[in-house]
Design an enzyme around this catalytic site. Structure first.
Site, PDB file in Angstrom:
ATOM      1  CE  LYS A 192      -1.753   2.771   2.186  1.00 55.23           C
ATOM      2  NZ  LYS A 192      -1.972   4.418   1.800  1.00 55.23           N
ATOM      3  CD  GLU A 195      -2.864   8.625   2.163  1.00 53.62           C
ATOM      4  OE1 GLU A 195      -3.544   9.592   3.005  1.00 53.62           O
ATOM      5  OE2 GLU A 195      -2.388   7.752   2.108  1.00 53.62           O
ATOM      6  N   GLY A 245       6.658   4.951   8.905  1.00 55.66           N
ATOM      7  CA  GLY A 245       5.903   6.236   9.081  1.00 55.66           C
ATOM      8  C   GLY A 245       5.977   6.706  10.283  1.00 55.66           C
ATOM      9  CB  THR A 249       0.512   5.728  11.792  1.00 52.52           C
ATOM     10  OG1 THR A 249       0.080   7.161  11.481  1.00 52.52           O
ATOM     11  CG2 THR A 249      -0.305   4.815  10.788  1.00 52.52           C
ATOM     12  N   GLY A 250       2.254   4.121  13.863  1.00 52.79           N
ATOM     13  CA  GLY A 250       3.151   2.823  13.973  1.00 52.79           C
ATOM     14  C   GLY A 250       2.117   2.134  15.002  1.00 52.79           C
ATOM     15  CD  GLU A 267      12.629   3.954   8.676  1.00 51.22           C
ATOM     16  OE1 GLU A 267      12.466   4.982   9.109  1.00 51.22           O
ATOM     17  OE2 GLU A 267      12.734   3.618   7.550  1.00 51.22           O
ATOM     18  CB  CYS A 301      12.398   8.917   9.299  1.00 51.46           C
ATOM     19  SG  CYS A 301      13.299   7.411   8.240  1.00 51.46           S
ATOM     20  CD  GLU A 401      10.080  12.408  12.518  1.00 51.57           C
ATOM     21  OE1 GLU A 401      10.914  11.998  11.809  1.00 51.57           O
ATOM     22  OE2 GLU A 401       9.192  11.955  12.958  1.00 51.57           O
TER      23      GLU A 401
END
Length: 497
Positions: A192, A195, A245, A249-250, A267, A301, A401
Protein backbone atom coordinates in the site's frame (compact mmCIF):
# COMPACT_ATOMS: atom_id res chain seq x y z
CA UNK A 1 7.08 5.62 -24.49
CA UNK A 2 9.70 8.35 -24.01
CA UNK A 3 12.82 7.22 -22.13
CA UNK A 4 15.16 10.15 -22.80
CA UNK A 5 15.66 12.27 -19.68
CA UNK A 6 15.59 15.65 -21.44
CA UNK A 7 12.43 14.77 -23.37
CA UNK A 8 10.70 13.50 -20.24
CA UNK A 9 11.55 16.67 -18.31
CA UNK A 10 10.39 18.84 -21.22
CA UNK A 11 7.09 16.96 -21.43
CA UNK A 12 6.50 17.22 -17.67
CA UNK A 13 7.28 20.95 -17.62
CA UNK A 14 5.16 21.64 -20.70
CA UNK A 15 2.10 19.57 -19.81
CA UNK A 16 2.39 19.32 -16.02
CA UNK A 17 2.25 15.52 -16.23
CA UNK A 18 3.48 12.50 -18.18
CA UNK A 19 1.52 10.30 -20.54
CA UNK A 20 1.09 6.62 -19.73
CA UNK A 21 0.94 6.77 -15.94
CA UNK A 22 -0.76 3.77 -14.30
CA UNK A 23 -4.29 4.52 -13.15
CA UNK A 24 -5.44 1.40 -11.30
CA UNK A 25 -4.38 -1.02 -8.61
CA UNK A 26 -2.06 -3.82 -9.69
CA UNK A 27 -3.72 -7.05 -8.55
CA UNK A 28 -3.09 -10.59 -9.77
CA UNK A 29 -0.85 -9.47 -12.61
CA UNK A 30 -2.95 -6.65 -14.12
CA UNK A 31 -4.20 -3.14 -13.51
CA UNK A 32 -7.77 -2.97 -12.19
CA UNK A 33 -10.16 -0.28 -11.00
CA UNK A 34 -11.42 -0.12 -7.43
CA UNK A 35 -14.43 -2.22 -6.52
CA UNK A 36 -16.13 1.03 -5.50
CA UNK A 37 -15.13 2.83 -8.72
CA UNK A 38 -13.68 5.71 -6.69
CA UNK A 39 -10.57 7.60 -7.76
CA UNK A 40 -8.31 10.18 -6.09
CA UNK A 41 -6.06 12.99 -7.27
CA UNK A 42 -2.30 13.03 -6.90
CA UNK A 43 -0.62 16.43 -6.54
CA UNK A 44 2.65 17.88 -7.79
CA UNK A 45 4.02 19.61 -4.64
CA UNK A 46 6.22 21.91 -6.74
CA UNK A 47 3.16 23.43 -8.41
CA UNK A 48 0.50 22.73 -5.81
CA UNK A 49 -1.73 21.21 -8.51
CA UNK A 50 -3.11 17.76 -9.29
CA UNK A 51 -1.28 16.12 -12.18
CA UNK A 52 -3.02 12.70 -12.35
CA UNK A 53 -5.66 10.48 -10.78
CA UNK A 54 -5.47 6.92 -9.55
CA UNK A 55 -7.88 4.31 -8.21
CA UNK A 56 -8.82 4.84 -4.55
CA UNK A 57 -8.90 1.47 -2.79
CA UNK A 58 -10.55 0.23 0.38
CA UNK A 59 -11.11 -3.04 2.20
CA UNK A 60 -12.73 -4.74 -0.78
CA UNK A 61 -9.64 -4.12 -2.91
CA UNK A 62 -7.37 -5.28 -0.09
CA UNK A 63 -9.41 -8.51 0.10
CA UNK A 64 -8.84 -9.09 -3.63
CA UNK A 65 -5.12 -8.40 -3.33
CA UNK A 66 -4.61 -10.64 -0.29
CA UNK A 67 -6.56 -13.46 -1.98
CA UNK A 68 -4.30 -13.15 -5.05
CA UNK A 69 -1.17 -13.17 -2.89
CA UNK A 70 -2.30 -16.23 -0.90
CA UNK A 71 -3.13 -18.14 -4.07
CA UNK A 72 0.25 -17.25 -5.59
CA UNK A 73 2.06 -18.36 -2.44
CA UNK A 74 1.17 -21.98 -3.16
CA UNK A 75 1.34 -21.65 -6.95
CA UNK A 76 4.29 -21.79 -9.37
CA UNK A 77 6.16 -19.22 -7.28
CA UNK A 78 6.56 -21.72 -4.44
CA UNK A 79 8.25 -24.20 -6.79
CA UNK A 80 10.83 -21.80 -8.20
CA UNK A 81 14.37 -22.34 -6.98
CA UNK A 82 16.08 -19.50 -5.08
CA UNK A 83 18.40 -19.04 -8.07
CA UNK A 84 15.39 -18.63 -10.39
CA UNK A 85 13.92 -16.01 -8.06
CA UNK A 86 17.27 -14.24 -8.19
CA UNK A 87 17.21 -14.24 -11.99
CA UNK A 88 13.84 -12.44 -11.97
CA UNK A 89 15.18 -9.84 -9.56
CA UNK A 90 18.28 -9.30 -11.69
CA UNK A 91 16.15 -8.80 -14.82
CA UNK A 92 14.13 -6.27 -12.84
CA UNK A 93 17.32 -4.46 -11.82
CA UNK A 94 18.36 -4.14 -15.47
CA UNK A 95 14.91 -2.94 -16.56
CA UNK A 96 14.86 -0.28 -13.83
CA UNK A 97 18.29 0.93 -14.97
CA UNK A 98 17.02 1.17 -18.57
CA UNK A 99 13.99 3.21 -17.46
CA UNK A 100 15.67 5.16 -14.69
CA UNK A 101 14.90 8.54 -16.23
CA UNK A 102 11.16 7.89 -16.35
CA UNK A 103 11.07 6.57 -12.78
CA UNK A 104 12.99 9.64 -11.57
CA UNK A 105 10.80 12.20 -13.35
CA UNK A 106 7.60 10.53 -12.07
CA UNK A 107 9.06 10.42 -8.55
CA UNK A 108 9.81 14.15 -8.75
CA UNK A 109 6.30 14.99 -9.97
CA UNK A 110 4.69 12.87 -7.28
CA UNK A 111 6.87 13.52 -4.23
CA UNK A 112 8.29 16.95 -5.08
CA UNK A 113 11.93 16.07 -4.47
CA UNK A 114 14.64 17.49 -6.73
CA UNK A 115 15.34 15.44 -9.85
CA UNK A 116 18.95 14.81 -8.79
CA UNK A 117 17.68 13.35 -5.51
CA UNK A 118 15.11 11.20 -7.34
CA UNK A 119 17.80 9.95 -9.70
CA UNK A 120 19.90 8.97 -6.71
CA UNK A 121 16.93 7.07 -5.29
CA UNK A 122 16.41 5.17 -8.56
CA UNK A 123 20.09 4.29 -8.68
CA UNK A 124 19.77 2.87 -5.19
CA UNK A 125 16.77 0.78 -6.27
CA UNK A 126 18.80 -0.69 -9.15
CA UNK A 127 21.46 -1.72 -6.62
CA UNK A 128 18.87 -3.07 -4.17
CA UNK A 129 17.37 -5.46 -6.71
CA UNK A 130 20.83 -6.57 -7.81
CA UNK A 131 21.91 -7.13 -4.19
CA UNK A 132 18.92 -9.29 -3.33
CA UNK A 133 19.12 -11.08 -6.67
CA UNK A 134 22.56 -12.23 -5.58
CA UNK A 135 21.40 -13.04 -2.05
CA UNK A 136 18.40 -15.19 -3.01
CA UNK A 137 20.37 -18.46 -3.30
CA UNK A 138 22.67 -17.67 -0.37
CA UNK A 139 20.02 -17.71 2.33
CA UNK A 140 20.70 -20.90 4.26
CA UNK A 141 20.33 -22.41 7.68
CA UNK A 142 22.87 -24.05 9.95
CA UNK A 143 23.70 -27.56 11.12
CA UNK A 144 24.11 -28.31 14.81
CA UNK A 145 26.50 -30.90 16.34
CA UNK A 146 24.03 -32.96 18.37
CA UNK A 147 26.23 -36.02 18.75
CA UNK A 148 26.61 -39.32 16.89
CA UNK A 149 22.92 -40.33 17.04
CA UNK A 150 21.23 -37.18 15.69
CA UNK A 151 21.41 -34.66 12.87
CA UNK A 152 20.13 -31.14 13.56
CA UNK A 153 19.64 -28.36 11.06
CA UNK A 154 17.69 -25.15 10.53
CA UNK A 155 15.79 -24.03 7.43
CA UNK A 156 14.96 -20.43 6.46
CA UNK A 157 11.42 -20.48 5.01
CA UNK A 158 9.43 -17.57 3.51
CA UNK A 159 7.19 -16.05 6.15
CA UNK A 160 4.19 -16.07 3.78
CA UNK A 161 2.14 -13.10 2.58
CA UNK A 162 3.91 -9.87 3.51
CA UNK A 163 2.20 -6.49 3.73
CA UNK A 164 4.18 -3.32 3.18
CA UNK A 165 2.94 0.20 3.97
CA UNK A 166 5.14 2.72 2.14
CA UNK A 167 5.64 6.40 3.15
CA UNK A 168 5.44 9.44 0.88
CA UNK A 169 8.95 10.80 1.40
CA UNK A 170 10.86 7.95 -0.31
CA UNK A 171 8.15 6.04 -2.15
CA UNK A 172 10.21 4.08 -4.67
CA UNK A 173 13.28 3.32 -2.59
CA UNK A 174 11.28 2.32 0.51
CA UNK A 175 9.02 0.07 -1.55
CA UNK A 176 12.04 -1.55 -3.21
CA UNK A 177 13.93 -2.24 0.00
CA UNK A 178 10.90 -4.26 1.18
CA UNK A 179 9.77 -5.83 -2.09
CA UNK A 180 13.20 -7.06 -3.23
CA UNK A 181 14.15 -9.02 -0.06
CA UNK A 182 10.61 -10.38 0.36
CA UNK A 183 10.70 -11.78 -3.19
CA UNK A 184 14.22 -13.11 -2.69
CA UNK A 185 12.98 -14.99 0.38
CA UNK A 186 10.03 -16.45 -1.57
CA UNK A 187 7.21 -14.40 -0.04
CA UNK A 188 4.26 -12.87 -1.85
CA UNK A 189 3.23 -9.27 -1.18
CA UNK A 190 0.49 -6.70 -0.89
CA UNK A 191 1.89 -3.17 -0.94
CA UNK A 192 0.00 0.00 0.00
CA UNK A 193 1.87 3.11 -1.20
CA UNK A 194 1.14 6.47 0.42
CA UNK A 195 -1.91 8.13 -1.09
CA UNK A 196 0.26 11.15 -1.93
CA UNK A 197 2.80 9.13 -3.96
CA UNK A 198 1.39 5.96 -5.58
CA UNK A 199 2.81 5.99 -9.09
CA UNK A 200 6.36 4.67 -8.95
CA UNK A 201 5.31 1.70 -6.80
CA UNK A 202 2.64 0.84 -9.37
CA UNK A 203 5.22 1.24 -12.14
CA UNK A 204 7.57 -1.08 -10.26
CA UNK A 205 4.87 -3.76 -9.99
CA UNK A 206 4.26 -3.61 -13.75
CA UNK A 207 8.00 -3.83 -14.43
CA UNK A 208 8.39 -6.90 -12.20
CA UNK A 209 5.56 -8.56 -14.10
CA UNK A 210 7.52 -7.89 -17.29
CA UNK A 211 10.63 -9.34 -15.64
CA UNK A 212 8.84 -12.66 -15.18
CA UNK A 213 7.22 -12.45 -11.75
CA UNK A 214 4.16 -14.78 -11.68
CA UNK A 215 0.74 -13.14 -11.39
CA UNK A 216 -0.39 -12.48 -7.83
CA UNK A 217 3.07 -12.54 -6.28
CA UNK A 218 3.21 -8.72 -6.03
CA UNK A 219 0.01 -6.70 -5.62
CA UNK A 220 -0.24 -2.93 -5.12
CA UNK A 221 -3.38 -1.21 -3.80
CA UNK A 222 -3.52 2.59 -3.87
CA UNK A 223 -5.65 4.40 -1.33
CA UNK A 224 -5.65 6.32 1.91
CA UNK A 225 -4.32 4.99 5.16
CA UNK A 226 -7.81 5.07 6.65
CA UNK A 227 -9.53 3.19 3.82
CA UNK A 228 -6.82 0.84 2.51
CA UNK A 229 -3.90 0.86 4.95
CA UNK A 230 -5.96 0.04 8.03
CA UNK A 231 -7.69 -2.81 6.21
CA UNK A 232 -4.36 -4.23 5.09
CA UNK A 233 -2.58 -4.31 8.46
CA UNK A 234 -5.67 -5.78 10.17
CA UNK A 235 -6.25 -8.47 7.53
CA UNK A 236 -6.16 -12.07 8.87
CA UNK A 237 -4.56 -13.24 5.61
CA UNK A 238 -1.35 -11.27 6.25
CA UNK A 239 1.61 -13.06 7.85
CA UNK A 240 4.05 -10.14 8.19
CA UNK A 241 3.82 -6.33 8.16
CA UNK A 242 6.56 -3.85 7.30
CA UNK A 243 5.46 -0.32 8.17
CA UNK A 244 7.34 2.94 7.68
CA UNK A 245 5.75 6.12 9.03
CA UNK A 246 4.97 8.12 12.13
CA UNK A 247 5.08 6.89 15.71
CA UNK A 248 1.35 7.46 16.23
CA UNK A 249 0.39 5.47 13.13
CA UNK A 250 2.95 2.80 13.99
CA UNK A 251 1.30 2.33 17.37
CA UNK A 252 -2.06 1.78 15.63
CA UNK A 253 -0.44 -0.73 13.30
CA UNK A 254 0.98 -2.61 16.31
CA UNK A 255 -2.48 -2.82 17.87
CA UNK A 256 -3.94 -4.14 14.63
CA UNK A 257 -1.12 -6.68 14.25
CA UNK A 258 -1.66 -7.92 17.80
CA UNK A 259 -5.18 -9.07 16.95
CA UNK A 260 -3.82 -11.85 14.70
CA UNK A 261 -0.31 -12.05 16.26
CA UNK A 262 1.14 -10.83 12.95
CA UNK A 263 4.90 -10.37 12.71
CA UNK A 264 5.98 -6.76 12.43
CA UNK A 265 8.87 -4.51 11.42
CA UNK A 266 8.43 -0.82 12.27
CA UNK A 267 10.57 2.06 11.03
CA UNK A 268 9.20 5.16 12.71
CA UNK A 269 10.33 8.69 13.46
CA UNK A 270 13.66 10.19 14.35
CA UNK A 271 15.29 13.23 15.88
CA UNK A 272 18.79 12.25 14.92
CA UNK A 273 21.77 13.93 16.62
CA UNK A 274 24.74 15.08 14.56
CA UNK A 275 27.68 15.89 16.86
CA UNK A 276 30.41 18.23 15.63
CA UNK A 277 33.52 18.44 17.77
CA UNK A 278 36.06 21.26 17.76
CA UNK A 279 38.76 19.15 16.06
CA UNK A 280 36.61 18.32 13.02
CA UNK A 281 37.30 19.06 9.36
CA UNK A 282 35.06 22.13 9.22
CA UNK A 283 34.52 22.02 5.45
CA UNK A 284 33.42 18.39 5.59
CA UNK A 285 31.19 19.07 8.58
CA UNK A 286 29.37 21.97 6.89
CA UNK A 287 28.79 19.93 3.75
CA UNK A 288 27.59 16.94 5.76
CA UNK A 289 25.22 18.97 7.93
CA UNK A 290 23.66 20.67 4.90
CA UNK A 291 22.96 17.35 3.22
CA UNK A 292 21.76 15.74 6.45
CA UNK A 293 19.02 18.31 7.05
CA UNK A 294 18.13 19.89 3.71
CA UNK A 295 18.08 16.88 1.36
CA UNK A 296 14.46 16.20 0.34
CA UNK A 297 13.58 19.44 2.17
CA UNK A 298 14.30 17.71 5.48
CA UNK A 299 11.50 15.19 4.97
CA UNK A 300 13.59 12.22 6.06
CA UNK A 301 13.05 10.11 9.17
CA UNK A 302 16.83 9.78 9.54
CA UNK A 303 17.62 13.44 8.84
CA UNK A 304 20.39 14.97 10.93
CA UNK A 305 17.87 17.40 12.36
CA UNK A 306 19.63 18.04 15.69
CA UNK A 307 23.07 19.67 15.47
CA UNK A 308 25.09 19.27 18.68
CA UNK A 309 28.16 21.47 18.35
CA UNK A 310 31.09 22.00 20.69
CA UNK A 311 31.13 25.57 21.99
CA UNK A 312 34.69 26.28 20.80
CA UNK A 313 33.63 26.20 17.12
CA UNK A 314 29.94 27.06 17.38
CA UNK A 315 30.26 30.64 16.11
CA UNK A 316 32.27 29.96 12.92
CA UNK A 317 30.29 26.80 12.13
CA UNK A 318 26.91 28.52 12.49
CA UNK A 319 28.08 31.50 10.44
CA UNK A 320 28.93 29.19 7.56
CA UNK A 321 25.74 27.15 7.92
CA UNK A 322 23.55 30.24 7.89
CA UNK A 323 25.24 31.53 4.74
CA UNK A 324 24.87 28.12 3.05
CA UNK A 325 21.21 27.84 4.01
CA UNK A 326 20.46 31.33 2.74
CA UNK A 327 22.05 30.42 -0.59
CA UNK A 328 19.56 27.58 -1.18
CA UNK A 329 16.89 28.67 -3.64
CA UNK A 330 13.53 26.89 -3.50
CA UNK A 331 12.03 25.69 -6.74
CA UNK A 332 10.36 22.90 -8.65
CA UNK A 333 12.25 19.63 -8.54
CA UNK A 334 12.54 19.50 -12.33
CA UNK A 335 14.37 22.83 -12.38
CA UNK A 336 17.74 23.87 -11.01
CA UNK A 337 16.53 24.36 -7.45
CA UNK A 338 18.64 24.26 -4.31
CA UNK A 339 15.80 22.83 -2.23
CA UNK A 340 12.48 21.27 -3.18
CA UNK A 341 8.96 21.62 -1.78
CA UNK A 342 7.12 20.17 1.17
CA UNK A 343 4.99 17.23 0.08
CA UNK A 344 1.54 18.54 1.08
CA UNK A 345 -0.26 21.56 2.54
CA UNK A 346 -0.89 19.57 5.73
CA UNK A 347 2.81 18.84 6.19
CA UNK A 348 3.71 22.45 5.37
CA UNK A 349 1.34 23.61 8.11
CA UNK A 350 2.91 21.17 10.58
CA UNK A 351 6.42 22.43 9.86
CA UNK A 352 5.33 26.06 10.15
CA UNK A 353 3.52 25.31 13.40
CA UNK A 354 6.66 23.93 15.05
CA UNK A 355 8.71 27.00 14.11
CA UNK A 356 5.95 29.46 15.00
CA UNK A 357 5.66 27.95 18.46
CA UNK A 358 9.45 28.10 18.89
CA UNK A 359 9.46 31.78 17.89
CA UNK A 360 6.64 32.53 20.33
CA UNK A 361 8.58 30.77 23.10
CA UNK A 362 11.58 33.02 22.50
CA UNK A 363 13.88 30.71 20.55
CA UNK A 364 16.40 32.51 18.36
CA UNK A 365 15.87 31.84 14.66
CA UNK A 366 19.19 32.30 12.90
CA UNK A 367 17.75 32.12 9.39
CA UNK A 368 14.50 31.21 7.66
CA UNK A 369 11.43 30.53 9.70
CA UNK A 370 8.62 31.20 7.22
CA UNK A 371 6.53 29.70 4.44
CA UNK A 372 7.67 30.83 0.99
CA UNK A 373 4.81 32.75 -0.66
CA UNK A 374 3.32 30.67 -3.52
CA UNK A 375 3.80 33.49 -6.02
CA UNK A 376 7.56 33.33 -5.40
CA UNK A 377 7.90 29.61 -6.16
CA UNK A 378 5.45 28.66 -8.88
CA UNK A 379 2.49 27.98 -6.63
CA UNK A 380 4.00 25.05 -4.73
CA UNK A 381 4.36 24.29 -1.04
CA UNK A 382 7.76 25.53 0.17
CA UNK A 383 9.34 26.36 3.53
CA UNK A 384 12.49 28.41 3.97
CA UNK A 385 15.64 26.54 5.04
CA UNK A 386 15.63 27.25 8.77
CA UNK A 387 18.18 27.12 11.60
CA UNK A 388 17.02 27.63 15.21
CA UNK A 389 18.87 27.66 18.54
CA UNK A 390 17.32 25.39 21.17
CA UNK A 391 16.87 26.66 24.72
CA UNK A 392 17.79 23.37 26.36
CA UNK A 393 17.40 19.59 26.23
CA UNK A 394 13.68 19.76 27.04
CA UNK A 395 12.92 22.25 24.28
CA UNK A 396 10.19 20.92 21.93
CA UNK A 397 12.58 21.69 19.08
CA UNK A 398 14.91 19.06 20.54
CA UNK A 399 12.30 16.49 21.49
CA UNK A 400 9.80 16.61 18.59
CA UNK A 401 10.25 15.42 15.02
CA UNK A 402 9.52 18.33 12.64
CA UNK A 403 10.04 16.51 9.31
CA UNK A 404 10.98 19.57 7.32
CA UNK A 405 13.97 21.82 6.50
CA UNK A 406 14.49 22.92 10.12
CA UNK A 407 17.82 22.42 11.90
CA UNK A 408 17.79 22.58 15.70
CA UNK A 409 21.13 23.65 17.25
CA UNK A 410 22.39 22.69 20.71
CA UNK A 411 25.70 24.15 21.91
CA UNK A 412 27.57 21.94 24.41
CA UNK A 413 30.85 22.41 26.32
CA UNK A 414 32.64 19.10 25.63
CA UNK A 415 32.51 15.53 24.34
CA UNK A 416 30.82 14.00 27.40
CA UNK A 417 28.06 16.59 27.19
CA UNK A 418 27.64 15.73 23.51
CA UNK A 419 26.96 12.08 24.34
CA UNK A 420 24.43 13.05 26.99
CA UNK A 421 22.68 15.41 24.59
CA UNK A 422 22.62 12.81 21.82
CA UNK A 423 20.77 10.33 24.04
CA UNK A 424 18.32 12.84 25.51
CA UNK A 425 15.27 12.11 23.32
CA UNK A 426 12.87 9.18 22.99
CA UNK A 427 14.07 8.49 19.42
CA UNK A 428 17.02 6.29 18.46
CA UNK A 429 17.23 5.95 14.68
CA UNK A 430 20.47 7.51 13.40
CA UNK A 431 23.39 9.41 14.89
CA UNK A 432 26.43 11.08 13.38
CA UNK A 433 29.71 12.62 14.47
CA UNK A 434 32.42 14.76 12.86
CA UNK A 435 35.82 14.58 14.53
CA UNK A 436 39.42 13.80 13.62
CA UNK A 437 39.81 11.80 16.84
CA UNK A 438 38.77 8.28 15.87
CA UNK A 439 39.03 7.02 19.43
CA UNK A 440 36.34 9.51 20.47
CA UNK A 441 34.33 8.71 17.35
CA UNK A 442 34.22 5.04 18.27
CA UNK A 443 33.45 5.84 21.91
CA UNK A 444 30.51 7.88 20.64
CA UNK A 445 29.38 5.04 18.37
CA UNK A 446 29.34 2.70 21.37
CA UNK A 447 27.67 5.15 23.75
CA UNK A 448 24.89 6.58 21.57
CA UNK A 449 21.61 4.67 21.30
CA UNK A 450 20.89 4.48 17.56
CA UNK A 451 20.31 1.93 14.86
CA UNK A 452 23.01 3.46 12.66
CA UNK A 453 26.01 5.65 13.45
CA UNK A 454 27.82 7.67 10.78
CA UNK A 455 31.39 8.88 11.33
CA UNK A 456 32.62 11.86 9.25
CA UNK A 457 29.88 11.33 6.66
CA UNK A 458 26.07 11.23 6.80
CA UNK A 459 23.68 8.88 4.91
CA UNK A 460 26.56 6.46 4.25
CA UNK A 461 26.45 2.70 3.75
CA UNK A 462 24.04 1.74 0.97
CA UNK A 463 21.87 -1.35 0.59
CA UNK A 464 24.29 -3.74 2.33
CA UNK A 465 24.01 -1.97 5.71
CA UNK A 466 21.00 -2.86 7.91
CA UNK A 467 18.71 0.09 8.69
CA UNK A 468 16.23 0.58 11.52
CA UNK A 469 15.78 2.12 14.92
CA UNK A 470 15.37 1.56 18.64
CA UNK A 471 12.93 2.89 21.21
CA UNK A 472 10.27 5.14 19.56
CA UNK A 473 12.11 4.87 16.25
CA UNK A 474 10.80 1.32 15.93
CA UNK A 475 12.30 -2.15 15.74
CA UNK A 476 13.44 -4.67 13.15
CA UNK A 477 15.77 -3.96 10.26
CA UNK A 478 15.51 -3.27 6.53
CA UNK A 479 18.38 -3.64 4.05
CA UNK A 480 21.32 -6.01 4.18
CA UNK A 481 21.02 -9.69 5.03
CA UNK A 482 19.15 -8.70 8.19
CA UNK A 483 16.43 -7.24 5.95
CA UNK A 484 16.25 -10.49 4.00
CA UNK A 485 15.81 -12.55 7.16
CA UNK A 486 12.95 -10.26 8.21
CA UNK A 487 10.90 -12.10 5.59
CA UNK A 488 11.86 -15.59 6.81
CA UNK A 489 10.69 -17.90 9.54
CA UNK A 490 13.21 -20.31 11.04
CA UNK A 491 12.42 -24.02 11.26
CA UNK A 492 14.55 -26.47 13.25
CA UNK A 493 14.68 -30.12 12.18
CA UNK A 494 16.20 -32.96 14.25
CA UNK A 495 16.58 -36.51 12.94
CA UNK A 496 17.64 -39.61 14.84
CA UNK A 497 20.09 -41.73 12.89
Amino acid sequence: MIVDRAELVAEAIRSGTLAGLPGGHFIDGRFVESVSGRRMESFDPGRGKAFATVAAGDGADIDRAVAAARAALSGPWSRLSPAARGEILMRASRLIAERAARFAVVETLDSGKRLAEAEGDVGGVVKAFAYYAGAADKLHGDSMPLGPDHVGLTIEEPVGVAAQVVPWNYPLSTAARGIAPALAAGCTLVVKPAEQTPFTTLMLAELLDEAGLPAGVLNVVAGTGTDAGAALVAHPGIDHITFTGSVATGQRVMRAAAEHVTRLVLELGGKSPLVVLADCDLDAAVAGIMEAIFENAGQICSAGSRLIVEEAIAAPLLERLVASAQALRPGHGLGDAGIGPINSPAQLARVAGHVDRARAAGNRILTGGAIVPPEECGGGWFYQPTIVLADGPDDPLVQEEIFGPVLTVQVIPDFEAAIAAANATSYALVAGIYTRDHARAWRYARAVDAGQVYINEFFAGGIAMPFGGNRKSGFGRAKGMAGLRSYCKLKSVVARI
